[in-house]
Design a protein around this motif. Structure first.
Motif, PDB file in Angstrom:
ATOM      1  N   MET A  34       0.729  -1.210   0.033  1.00 38.15           N
ATOM      2  CA  MET A  34      -0.063  -0.200   0.102  1.00 38.15           C
ATOM      3  C   MET A  34       0.825   1.233  -0.144  1.00 38.15           C
ATOM      4  SD  MET A  34      -2.931  -0.942   2.747  1.00 38.15           S
ATOM      5  CE  MET A  34      -3.702   0.761   2.514  1.00 38.15           C
ATOM      6  N   THR A  35       2.110   1.144   0.890  1.00 44.48           N
ATOM      7  CA  THR A  35       3.049   2.306   0.755  1.00 44.48           C
ATOM      8  C   THR A  35       3.559   2.443  -0.703  1.00 44.48           C
ATOM      9  OG1 THR A  35       3.486   2.067   3.095  1.00 44.48           O
ATOM     10  CG2 THR A  35       4.901   3.359   1.931  1.00 44.48           C
ATOM     11  N   ARG A  36       3.729   1.368  -1.269  1.00 43.23           N
ATOM     12  CA  ARG A  36       4.334   1.593  -2.373  1.00 43.23           C
ATOM     13  C   ARG A  36       3.367   2.076  -3.642  1.00 43.23           C
ATOM     14  NH1 ARG A  36      10.313   1.447  -2.987  1.00 43.23           N
ATOM     15  NH2 ARG A  36      11.024   0.067  -1.396  1.00 43.23           N
ATOM     16  N   SER A  37       2.369   1.686  -3.346  1.00 40.53           N
ATOM     17  CA  SER A  37       1.388   2.024  -4.455  1.00 40.53           C
ATOM     18  C   SER A  37       0.956   3.532  -4.129  1.00 40.53           C
ATOM     19  CB  SER A  37      -0.085   1.150  -4.241  1.00 40.53           C
ATOM     20  OG  SER A  37      -0.911   1.497  -5.090  1.00 40.53           O
ATOM     21  N   LEU A  38       0.827   3.839  -2.951  1.00 41.24           N
ATOM     22  CA  LEU A  38       0.452   5.264  -2.672  1.00 41.24           C
ATOM     23  C   LEU A  38       1.695   6.260  -3.117  1.00 41.24           C
ATOM     24  CD1 LEU A  38      -1.513   7.423  -1.869  1.00 41.24           C
ATOM     25  CD2 LEU A  38      -0.651   6.698   0.811  1.00 41.24           C
ATOM     26  N   LEU A  39       2.818   5.617  -2.889  1.00 43.89           N
ATOM     27  CA  LEU A  39       4.223   6.578  -3.189  1.00 43.89           C
ATOM     28  C   LEU A  39       4.085   6.683  -4.650  1.00 43.89           C
ATOM     29  CD1 LEU A  39       6.953   7.897  -2.600  1.00 43.89           C
ATOM     30  CD2 LEU A  39       7.796   5.667  -2.855  1.00 43.89           C
ATOM     31  N   SER A  40       3.765   5.878  -5.427  1.00 43.01           N
ATOM     32  CA  SER A  40       3.601   5.921  -6.856  1.00 43.01           C
ATOM     33  C   SER A  40       2.837   7.100  -7.453  1.00 43.01           C
ATOM     34  CB  SER A  40       3.349   4.298  -7.705  1.00 43.01           C
ATOM     35  OG  SER A  40       2.218   4.147  -7.437  1.00 43.01           O
ATOM     36  N   VAL A  41       1.585   7.127  -6.863  1.00 42.80           N
ATOM     37  CA  VAL A  41       0.695   8.077  -7.139  1.00 42.80           C
ATOM     38  C   VAL A  41       1.074   9.487  -7.043  1.00 42.80           C
ATOM     39  CG1 VAL A  41      -1.699   9.149  -6.516  1.00 42.80           C
ATOM     40  CG2 VAL A  41      -1.367   6.774  -6.695  1.00 42.80           C
ATOM     41  N   PHE A  42       1.895   9.733  -5.693  1.00 42.35           N
ATOM     42  CA  PHE A  42       2.562  11.035  -5.350  1.00 42.35           C
ATOM     43  C   PHE A  42       3.568  11.246  -6.367  1.00 42.35           C
ATOM     44  CE2 PHE A  42       0.281  10.776  -1.535  1.00 42.35           C
ATOM     45  CZ  PHE A  42       0.042  11.824  -0.861  1.00 42.35           C
TER      46      PHE A  42
ATOM     47  N   THR B 212      13.017  20.485  -7.438  1.00 38.77           N
ATOM     48  CA  THR B 212      14.312  19.980  -7.461  1.00 38.77           C
ATOM     49  C   THR B 212      14.608  19.208  -6.244  1.00 38.77           C
ATOM     50  OG1 THR B 212      15.308  21.894  -8.817  1.00 38.77           O
ATOM     51  CG2 THR B 212      16.909  20.589  -7.543  1.00 38.77           C
ATOM     52  N   GLU B 213      14.294  19.693  -5.068  1.00 37.97           N
ATOM     53  CA  GLU B 213      13.976  18.898  -3.563  1.00 37.97           C
ATOM     54  C   GLU B 213      13.563  17.796  -3.815  1.00 37.97           C
ATOM     55  OE1 GLU B 213      13.155  19.608   1.111  1.00 37.97           O
ATOM     56  OE2 GLU B 213      12.566  20.814  -0.442  1.00 37.97           O
ATOM     57  N   VAL B 214      12.322  17.512  -4.103  1.00 42.93           N
ATOM     58  CA  VAL B 214      11.580  16.329  -4.372  1.00 42.93           C
ATOM     59  C   VAL B 214      12.430  15.396  -5.128  1.00 42.93           C
ATOM     60  CG1 VAL B 214       9.537  15.297  -5.335  1.00 42.93           C
ATOM     61  CG2 VAL B 214       9.417  17.397  -3.968  1.00 42.93           C
ATOM     62  N   SER B 215      13.037  15.905  -6.416  1.00 40.47           N
ATOM     63  CA  SER B 215      13.612  15.127  -7.192  1.00 40.47           C
ATOM     64  C   SER B 215      14.815  14.370  -6.580  1.00 40.47           C
ATOM     65  CB  SER B 215      14.007  15.674  -8.567  1.00 40.47           C
ATOM     66  OG  SER B 215      14.692  15.068  -9.482  1.00 40.47           O
TER      67      SER B 215
ATOM     68  N   GLN C 110      11.937  11.673   4.971  1.00 35.70           N
ATOM     69  CA  GLN C 110      12.340  12.980   4.304  1.00 35.70           C
ATOM     70  C   GLN C 110      11.298  12.883   2.831  1.00 35.70           C
ATOM     71  OE1 GLN C 110      16.543  12.998   4.091  1.00 35.70           O
ATOM     72  NE2 GLN C 110      16.883  13.651   6.255  1.00 35.70           N
ATOM     73  N   TYR C 111      11.383  12.014   2.141  1.00 34.10           N
ATOM     74  CA  TYR C 111      10.762  12.176   0.735  1.00 34.10           C
ATOM     75  C   TYR C 111       9.434  11.886   0.968  1.00 34.10           C
ATOM     76  CZ  TYR C 111       9.748  10.360  -3.889  1.00 34.10           C
ATOM     77  OH  TYR C 111       9.345  10.459  -5.113  1.00 34.10           O
ATOM     78  N   TYR C 112       8.572  11.487   1.852  1.00 35.68           N
ATOM     79  CA  TYR C 112       7.580  11.422   2.056  1.00 35.68           C
ATOM     80  C   TYR C 112       6.834  13.072   2.486  1.00 35.68           C
ATOM     81  CZ  TYR C 112       7.630   6.364   1.795  1.00 35.68           C
ATOM     82  OH  TYR C 112       7.981   5.022   1.456  1.00 35.68           O
ATOM     83  N   CYS C 113       7.852  13.331   3.315  1.00 32.90           N
ATOM     84  CA  CYS C 113       7.418  14.732   3.908  1.00 32.90           C
ATOM     85  C   CYS C 113       7.305  15.698   2.827  1.00 32.90           C
ATOM     86  CB  CYS C 113       8.057  15.088   5.125  1.00 32.90           C
ATOM     87  SG  CYS C 113       7.995  14.063   6.530  1.00 32.90           S
TER      88      CYS C 113
END
Length: 643
Positions: A1-9, A107-110, A163-166
């Motif tokens: 579920m985390t991986r799936s939700l992460l792909s949407v973000f 750029t930070e997200v990337s 950090q990435y999720y935040c």
């Protein structure tokens, strides 16, 4: 579920990155357009001021335009300041926030995405290593190291993922701010621009713009009125007869103005391009004073083509073209050949050049002089009856001789009927305008068995002159000669004068050749004034009639009767114009004939010599010597004939 939700973000972040790049390009284009507006308004202000420095050929109403443009230039300069401020504000409040959002947040997200991926890979490697630990032979040391490595990898992955999720969660809020903040700056900048513009120009520009609008409407009204007038003029011009556009439409009876002293129009100029090839160029010609000028198409001014003073012009046949004429220089050298487009233009150009060649334009009233000269030429074509009456009216003494006294009453004697002009000269008799041969041709035609000296005179002719009791020299110009049918009366000479002058006027022949007429007791000799070569000789005994014009004292003529080779006799009338009075030449011819008759009787000759003045060498002398006459009235060789 985390991986799936992460792909949407992550998908949302990628879409946001693409859209942000496109939005930044659009905002940079707006900013660039605003900068270009600043440069354009600055250039516009300079161009408005440059109008005053333009050298317009037509400057009607430029003063008002210049002052108005000066004011508009100041307005544009003030607007340029506002545009510059707007461009700066757009850069700070629109372009800069979106750039910061892209460079910082996206750029930070990337970057965090890349770190999260590395941590996940390290965790997977450490777990694979941990899974390969042996079951039977356990190594505590190795096991401790692997377990420690797995714990570090998990801690690192956990930290990077947090950090990435935040960052992904924060991006959802920053996205909204980033989309609205630039447009807020753009809108505020535009509102400030318009507010300042309204405050700056609304009050003081109203009256100015109103006056400029009124001026433009006034000019537009003038334009509309002028357009209507031009439209009416065009309709009037286009409603004319088609003959206006047809060249040479009035060839049968063109209205020719023969009194022109100025002329302008298009002519075809003949140019030689080789030994036998020629070209014809259509150029614009005009007369200026005594010069013929030519102005090629596109040229600013015309150039000199031909000096027309003392020149001659005549119609020529050239390359089977119509309406050609040639201008000849005073020295007799052929000049230029031109072609007119119609008979009217052809005749008027010839008349205008003839009038200019007489230097009429130098007189106080050249138009009146031209009219008078052309009227004189036209009077030459009056019928023979009026021509004869004119001479009869000038001889009242002869009319008195025609009266007889009968029964104490004066009864007029019946006047002799004057011969008809057809009895004197046959209708259609050709007229020769250049009877006198050039000296070289005369020598070639008269060379025979008798040798002549280099000056064309034989020794016998010199001796005849020395023995002659009469030698008188006169300057004359040959006008023409024609065959006649009678030599019984002087009327044949008057009729020949009339026809020669009329033919010269009709054919526009005004140039004549000057000669010296030597009158002796033997002959009348025409001598070339330059080479002193005898051009032609008339035996004095063959001169049967001679007379001077009663009105124009400088005109004279004589009839010569000669015997042809078959024994038939022919008569011809020769007409001349002299520098002195024609009566003096007629008197010299009459004196020569008297001397011939007196030489038959020595006593009569002696009495004649006693009654007449003689020169030092014993020759007859006229009362008014020709040399004195020439000294009083100098004439140039080749001068234009008054006839």
């Amino acid at each position: 579920m985390t991986r799936s939700l992460l792909s949407v973000f992550e998908e949302d972040a990628g879409t946001l990155t693409d859209y942000t790049n496109q939005l930044l390009q659009a905002m940079q284009r707006v900013y660039g357009a605003q900068n270009e507006m600043c440069l354009a308004t600055q250039q516009l202000s300079k161009q408005l001021l440059a109008y005053e420095k333009q050298n317009f050929a037509l400057g009607k109403g430029d003063e008002e335009v210049i002052s108005t443009l000066h004011y508009f230039s100041k307005v544009v300069d003030e607007l340029n300041i506002l545009h510059s401020e707007l461009a700066k504000q757009l850069a700070d409040t629109m372009v800069l926030p979106i750039i910061q959002f892209r460079e910082k947040d996206l750029t930070e997200v990337s970057t965090l995405k890349d770190l999260f991926g590395l941590a996940s890979n390290e965790h997977d490697l450490s777990m694979a290593k941990y899974s390969r630990l042996p079951k039977r032979r356990e190594n505590e040391k190795l096991k401790t190291e692997v377990v420690k490595e797995v714990a570090n990898a998990r801690r690192k992955q956990h930290l990077s993922s947090l950090q990435y999720y935040c960052a992904l969660n924060a991006l959802q809020y920053r996205k909204r701010i980033a989309m609205m903040e630039p447009m807020l700056g753009y809108t505020q900048g535009q509102i400030n621009f318009f507010k300042k513009g309204a405050e700056m120009f609304s009050k003081r520009m109203d009256s100015f713009l109103s006056s400029v609008s009124n001026m433009v409407q006034s000019i537009q009204g003038e334009l509309d009125a002028e357009a209507d007038a031009m439209r009416v003029s065009q309709q009037d011009l286009l409603s004319v007869n088609e003959s206006v556009y047809t060249p040479d439409s009035d060839v049968t009876s063109p209205a020719i103005n023969r009194n022109l002293i100025q002329k302008a129009g298009y002519l075809n100029l003949r140019n030689k391009t080789g030994l036998v090839t020629t070209t014809w160029d259509r150029l614009y010609f005009f007369t200026q004073g005594g010069n013929l000028m030519c102005q090629p198409r596109g040229a600013v001014a015309g150039g000199l083509i031909q000096d027309l003073d003392n020149c001659s012009v005549m119609a020529v046949d050239c390359e089977d073209r119509r309406y050609c004429f040639q201008i000849t220089t005073p020295t007799g050298k052929s000049g230029i050949t031109l072609q007119a487009e119609s008979k009217k233009e052809y005749e008027e150009w010839i008349c205008a050049i003839n009038n200019i060649s007489r230097q009429i334009y130098l007189t106080d009233n050249p138009e009146a002089v031209a009219i008078k000269l052309n009227q004189t030429a036209l009077q030459a074509v009056t019928p023979i009856t009026s021509f004869g009456k004119k001479h009869e009216s000038l001889r009242p003494s002869q009319n008195v001789k025609n009266m007889e006294m009968e029964s104490d009453k004066i009864i007029p004697k019946e006047l002799s009927t004057k011969p008809d002009c057809t009895e004197l000269i046959a209708p259609g008799t050709p007229i020769q305008f250049d009877m006198v041969l050039p000296a070289t041709e005369f020598l070639d035609q008269n060379r025979g068995g008798r040798r002549t000296n280099p000056f064309g005179e034989s020794e016998d002719s010199k001796n005849d002159e020395e023995d002659s009791l009469l030698q008188q020299m006169f300057v004359v110009r040959f006008l023409g000669s024609m065959a006649v049918q009678s030599d019984d009366t002087n009327e044949v000479i008057y009729e020949a004068m009339r026809q020669v002058l009329a033919a010269r006027a009709i054919h526009n022949i005004f140039r004549t050749t000057e000669s010296h007429l030597m009158v002796t007791t033997k002959s009348l000799r025409l001598i070339d004034p330059q080479t002193q070569v005898t051009r032609t000789t008339f035996e004095l005994a063959s001169v049967t009639q001679f007379a001077a014009h009663q009105d124009n004292k400088r005109l004279l003529g004589f009839v010569v009767r000669v015997t042809e080779s078959l024994g038939e006799e022919s008569m011809s009338a020769n007409i001349f114009e002299s520098n002195t009075e024609g009566e003096k030449i007629c008197y010299a011819i009459s004196l020569g004939k008297e001397i011939i008759e007196a030489q038959k009787d020595p006593e009569a000759l002696a009495q004649l010599m006693m009654s007449m003045p003689l020169t030092n060498d014993g020759k007859f002398k006229l009362l008014n010597d020709q040399s004195e006459e020439d000294g009083a009235i100098p004439e140039e060789r080749g001068e234009e004939s008054e006839a």
